[in-house]
Write a protein that holds these residues in place. Structure first.
Motif, PDB file in Angstrom:
ATOM      1  N   GLY A  28       0.811  -1.206   0.000  1.00  0.00           N
ATOM      2  CA  GLY A  28       0.000   0.000   0.000  1.00  0.00           C
ATOM      3  C   GLY A  28       0.846   1.257   0.000  1.00  0.00           C
ATOM      4  O   GLY A  28       2.062   1.238  -0.221  1.00  0.00           O
ATOM      5  N   THR A  29       0.176   2.376   0.284  1.00  0.00           N
ATOM      6  CA  THR A  29       0.856   3.673   0.241  1.00  0.00           C
ATOM      7  C   THR A  29       1.865   3.835   1.370  1.00  0.00           C
ATOM      8  O   THR A  29       2.748   4.687   1.289  1.00  0.00           O
ATOM      9  N   ASP A  30       1.733   3.039   2.425  1.00  0.00           N
ATOM     10  CA  ASP A  30       2.651   3.171   3.552  1.00  0.00           C
ATOM     11  C   ASP A  30       3.023   1.804   4.108  1.00  0.00           C
ATOM     12  O   ASP A  30       3.062   1.595   5.326  1.00  0.00           O
ATOM     13  N   SER A  31       3.272   0.856   3.227  1.00  0.00           N
ATOM     14  CA  SER A  31       3.654  -0.475   3.683  1.00  0.00           C
ATOM     15  C   SER A  31       4.877  -0.945   2.919  1.00  0.00           C
ATOM     16  O   SER A  31       5.060  -0.619   1.739  1.00  0.00           O
ATOM     17  N   ARG A  32       5.704  -1.721   3.615  1.00  0.00           N
ATOM     18  CA  ARG A  32       6.922  -2.276   3.031  1.00  0.00           C
ATOM     19  C   ARG A  32       7.077  -3.716   3.513  1.00  0.00           C
ATOM     20  O   ARG A  32       6.688  -4.034   4.642  1.00  0.00           O
ATOM     21  N   LEU A  33       7.652  -4.548   2.657  1.00  0.00           N
ATOM     22  CA  LEU A  33       7.785  -5.970   2.956  1.00  0.00           C
ATOM     23  C   LEU A  33       9.219  -6.413   2.764  1.00  0.00           C
ATOM     24  O   LEU A  33       9.965  -5.840   1.967  1.00  0.00           O
ATOM     25  N   GLU A  34       9.577  -7.471   3.488  1.00  0.00           N
ATOM     26  CA  GLU A  34      10.875  -8.103   3.319  1.00  0.00           C
ATOM     27  C   GLU A  34      10.663  -9.594   3.132  1.00  0.00           C
ATOM     28  O   GLU A  34       9.853 -10.203   3.836  1.00  0.00           O
ATOM     29  N   MET A  35      11.352 -10.175   2.163  1.00  0.00           N
ATOM     30  CA  MET A  35      11.222 -11.601   1.894  1.00  0.00           C
ATOM     31  C   MET A  35      12.604 -12.201   1.668  1.00  0.00           C
ATOM     32  O   MET A  35      13.573 -11.474   1.399  1.00  0.00           O
ATOM     33  N   GLN A  36      12.659 -13.505   1.774  1.00  0.00           N
ATOM     34  CA  GLN A  36      13.932 -14.214   1.607  1.00  0.00           C
ATOM     35  C   GLN A  36      13.720 -15.450   0.750  1.00  0.00           C
ATOM     36  O   GLN A  36      12.699 -16.128   0.845  1.00  0.00           O
ATOM     37  N   PHE A  37      14.725 -15.721  -0.087  1.00  0.00           N
ATOM     38  CA  PHE A  37      14.712 -16.923  -0.908  1.00  0.00           C
ATOM     39  C   PHE A  37      15.523 -18.013  -0.219  1.00  0.00           C
ATOM     40  O   PHE A  37      16.533 -17.740   0.419  1.00  0.00           O
ATOM     41  N   SER A  38      15.059 -19.235  -0.366  1.00  0.00           N
ATOM     42  CA  SER A  38      15.825 -20.376   0.124  1.00  0.00           C
ATOM     43  C   SER A  38      16.135 -21.285  -1.070  1.00  0.00           C
ATOM     44  O   SER A  38      15.334 -21.385  -1.997  1.00  0.00           O
ATOM     45  N   PRO A  39      17.284 -21.939  -1.084  1.00  0.00           N
ATOM     46  CA  PRO A  39      18.293 -21.964  -0.021  1.00  0.00           C
ATOM     47  C   PRO A  39      19.367 -20.892  -0.167  1.00  0.00           C
ATOM     48  O   PRO A  39      20.307 -20.866   0.614  1.00  0.00           O
ATOM     49  N   SER A  40      19.261 -19.993  -1.148  1.00  0.00           N
ATOM     50  CA  SER A  40      20.336 -19.039  -1.419  1.00  0.00           C
ATOM     51  C   SER A  40      20.487 -17.997  -0.313  1.00  0.00           C
ATOM     52  O   SER A  40      21.571 -17.469  -0.109  1.00  0.00           O
TER      53      SER A  40
END
Length: 342
Positions: free
Chosen positions: A92-104
């Motif tokens: 949204g206008t004021d949201s941020r996300l963090e994600m991670q890949f596996s297995p790298s």
């Protein structure tokens, strides 16, 4: 009397047996839910996949399997959200996300107002918005497609912004690199190399593709310093990657002159196809009109001189060039030259 005593004893035995059965199954279920998980293997982080492990700000949307779900920033359960191939994430206008890949162990941060497509850990899509990716994998590159451009990185800290100017259909892609280097392809052609603390801006214009390479802008560095990675990924990061995430980027003071490249579209395939279409159309018309002329002459002779084998042959064989010409004209209709996109 005797039968009554036996019946009461049998009923008492049945109640005791039922009580023992219930106690047995309760004990079994207690063992299954509390004890058995201790013997199960831990979560396998070696399986290829992606997981959202941190969210902040307002709500975001996850579209998965045709179902659209809205999450709040603090709604992530333990373990986060697992992404499947084809899932779309929208902030949204004021949201941020963090994600991670596996297995790298590659980590990605999505900025606000960003739409992101997860295909697999090597192929991603950015519909609009901005993201930063830190990949310390030296073997398998990660390709991020943003409209007409593809950013390919490995063992680097890079970002990409994709936007369209308001009021004008001018898509613009800005790719930049904080550490390491990255490669680009623009409209299927190799783009300029992207080195540390450099930015490549690509803009589609009506007749050209405008490519500009220059030092990294202060606005981008300030934005990502204010929105650095904040969550704790499931896969421990290498010492190098952890240092990259924790250390703020610094503005490069190198006096590097901007490099501007204008790429003119290649119109030669368009001209060649258009010429072929015109030639075939001309041949078809010439053949059809010639055949019609022969038939017309045969009809004239037939009505003026009467029946003869020669007149009948003119009328009959005249259909051959007419049919051939119509076939050539119909074939030319399937040749549709398109102007190349800039």
């Amino acid at each position: 009397m005797y039968h009554s005593i036996i019946e009461r004893m049998e009923n008492k035995y049945r109640r005791l047996r039922l009580f023992q059965d219930v106690r047995f199954w309760n004990s079994f279920l207690l063992f299954f839910y509390l004890v058995l998980p201790l013997f199960l293997p831990a979560q396998d982080l070696s399986v290829s996949g992606a997981r959202i492990f941190y969210a902040e700000g307002s709500d975001f949307v996850l579209s998965s399997g045709g179902q659209r779900t809205v999450y709040q920033g603090g709604d992530l359960r333990d373990g986060g959200l697992l992404l499947n191939s084809g899932d779309i994430v929208q902030t949204g206008t004021d949201s941020r996300l963090e994600m991670q890949f596996s297995p790298s162990g590659t980590v990605i941060k999505l900025g606000e107002n960003t739409s992101f497509l997860f295909t697999d850990t090597r192929s991603l899509g950015l519909f609009y918005g901005r993201l930063r990716i830190v990949s310390m994998n030296e073997t398998d590159p990660v390709n991020i497609e943003a409209g007409f451009a593809v950013l390919s990185i490995k063992n680097s800290d890079a970002g990409i912004d994709y936007s369209i100017e308001r009021g004008e259909l001018k898509p613009r892609v800005r790719s930049y690199c904080f550490q390491g280097s990255a490669g680009m392809t623009i409209s299927g052609q190799p783009g300029p190399p992207l080195n540390e603390m450099e930015l490549v801006s690509v803009e589609l214009r009506p007749s050209t593709t405008w490519i500009e390479k220059r030092p990294l802008e202060e606005e981008i560095v300030v934005y990502w310093n204010q929105n650095r990675f904040s969550g704790t990924p499931a896969i421990p990061l290498s010492e190098q990657a952890a240092e990259v995430l924790q250390s703020p980027a610094e503005i490069s003071r190198r006096d590097t002159a901007p490099v501007i490249i204008t790429v003119q579209p290649d119109y030669m395939p368009f001209f060649l196809k258009n010429r072929l279409k015109n030639i075939l159309t001309g041949i078809g018309l010439f053949s059809s009109l010639g055949g019609l002329g022969v038939q017309a002459y045969g009809m004239y002779k037939h009505f003026s001189e009467g029946y003869s084998d020669q007149n009948i042959r003119l009328i009959t064989y005249g259909t051959i060039p007419v049919a051939a010409g119509l076939g050539v004209i119909l074939s030319s209709l399937f040749i549709n030259p398109k102007e190349p996109s800039p």
